[in-house]
Design an enzyme around this catalytic site. Sequence first.
Site, PDB file in Angstrom:
ATOM      1  N   LYS A  85       5.818  19.493  -1.526  1.00 57.26           N
ATOM      2  CA  LYS A  85       5.928  18.698  -2.738  1.00 57.26           C
ATOM      3  C   LYS A  85       5.299  19.476  -3.896  1.00 57.26           C
ATOM      4  O   LYS A  85       4.244  20.106  -3.730  1.00 57.26           O
ATOM      5  CB  LYS A  85       5.194  17.370  -2.544  1.00 57.26           C
ATOM      6  N   SER A 161       6.010   8.996  -5.398  1.00 55.51           N
ATOM      7  CA  SER A 161       6.311  10.229  -6.098  1.00 55.51           C
ATOM      8  C   SER A 161       6.817  11.358  -5.203  1.00 55.51           C
ATOM      9  O   SER A 161       7.219  12.415  -5.689  1.00 55.51           O
ATOM     10  CB  SER A 161       5.058  10.715  -6.844  1.00 55.51           C
ATOM     11  N   SER A 185       2.971   6.576  -2.657  1.00 54.90           N
ATOM     12  CA  SER A 185       3.893   7.659  -2.977  1.00 54.90           C
ATOM     13  C   SER A 185       4.459   8.414  -1.787  1.00 54.90           C
ATOM     14  O   SER A 185       5.356   9.240  -1.951  1.00 54.90           O
ATOM     15  CB  SER A 185       3.222   8.656  -3.928  1.00 54.90           C
TER      16      SER A 185
END
Length: 491
Positions: A85, A161, A185
């Site tokens: 990520k 996210s 997230s």
Amino acid sequence: MDSSSAFELAGTDAIGQAALAASGEITAVELLEAAIARIEATRSLNAVITDLFDRGRAQAAALDESGVLRNEKAGPLAGVPFLLKDLGAALAGAREAMGSRALRDHVATETAWTVQRYLDAGLVVLGKTNTPEWGNHCTTEPLLFGPTVNPWSPAVTPGGSSGGSAAAVAAGVVPAASGGDGTGSIRVPASCCGVVGLKPRRGRASFAPDAGHGLEGLVNNHALTRTVRDCAAMLDVIAGTAPGDPYSAAVPAVSFVDAAARTPSAQRILIATSSPFPTDRIDPEVVSAVEETGRLLESLGHHLTPGAPTIDPDAVAEAVAVLHTVSNAQLHDLAENHLGRTPREDEFEPSTWVMIREGFATTGLAYANAIADIHAQTRRFAAGMTGHDVLLVPTLLTCPPPYGLLNQPRGSTRAFFDVEFATTGWTALANVTGWAAISLPLGQTSGGLPIGVQLMAPDETILLSLAGQLEEAAPWAGRTPPRWVGAAAVS
């Protein structure tokens, strides 16, 4: 390896791919090239926003040449392609934009402790995944890179996210990708994309070398996977403490992989289908998925009781909002140091700018009170779980939401989180309390979209045991989205 074999591997989980490499049936370079082919075939998903192919090829070739993959001491994930990520997973020398236009050309100078653990375990990093600006949103549609497409439907968000990671895993691009979780997230995108997402308990992994924790302990890092055993194996890789860490989680009696393979003893499970926050958005199909999971757990010998711990929703929402304003002000400082000038308002997303401006005005007293309120509500939550081992709740209160809902400015940071919590419900409570929480793809809407069901407990071990039991009783491996890259193998 022919092209069809590259796409056939989409259905093999990380432990399975590592086993193929360990047996000599395939090389790390071949695994990597297969993953690159799958990335290229799914560019329209916009899940991978930074290619690190040359870096990955060099790492894979070194693994093959060293013979480590066939060494009995090699870990269960050695040689497996892996995505990071683009937030909270810094890799020295690689771009780290964090979804922010102000940091579009920022390059990390240090490698995060957890990323180094991934590399030491033999995971081969070949790219970075899309994320909203600074992880502020539970959707992945940053202005810098554009929205990530949910492999299940272009009409609904992949969540955030860690939406880029979740979409890549759900589509079969890679078996696992890293994520981070501050108010949901990891678990929100896991629910939206129909994959497994575990938020570890507080202190399970280090934030070294540059931090002791994130958002005063709300943030935890881990990964998105398709199988429970991969989730457990990834946690075994990153679990631990670096010198100087402010606190750590107790070392479990058995490995997390072993815990996931064990049949759990009968657990006392509290089940709730309502929300801890004010909302009118609880979808009946979500309620049905949680209730069906409860009936399945009862059939497996566990004891289910209706109810839920209570918290002061106003205190929690206000505290989370205050912590985010201060965090965004701190990240503004990072952007200023990177740019060598004061960033302009138009270099940030509108909702981010609201948080930044409020962060500049947040007083020390307000910040201290927010931390005190977090701790007070944690004690209240824990007291409400007395006599129970596990909490069973929805991951999201709704089916996967549309784009443009969870990233919009609402006039204030508190109003922003009021909208988020009306959709996400229980996810933030795991961050506030520091409890472990896992989202499992156990439900589906009438239209075929995934519904995540969430289990929460003080520790990951029991969650992984329950998750492994549920995966065996109600397997989801054959449930793939329309944008499943493995379909190319038979087309």
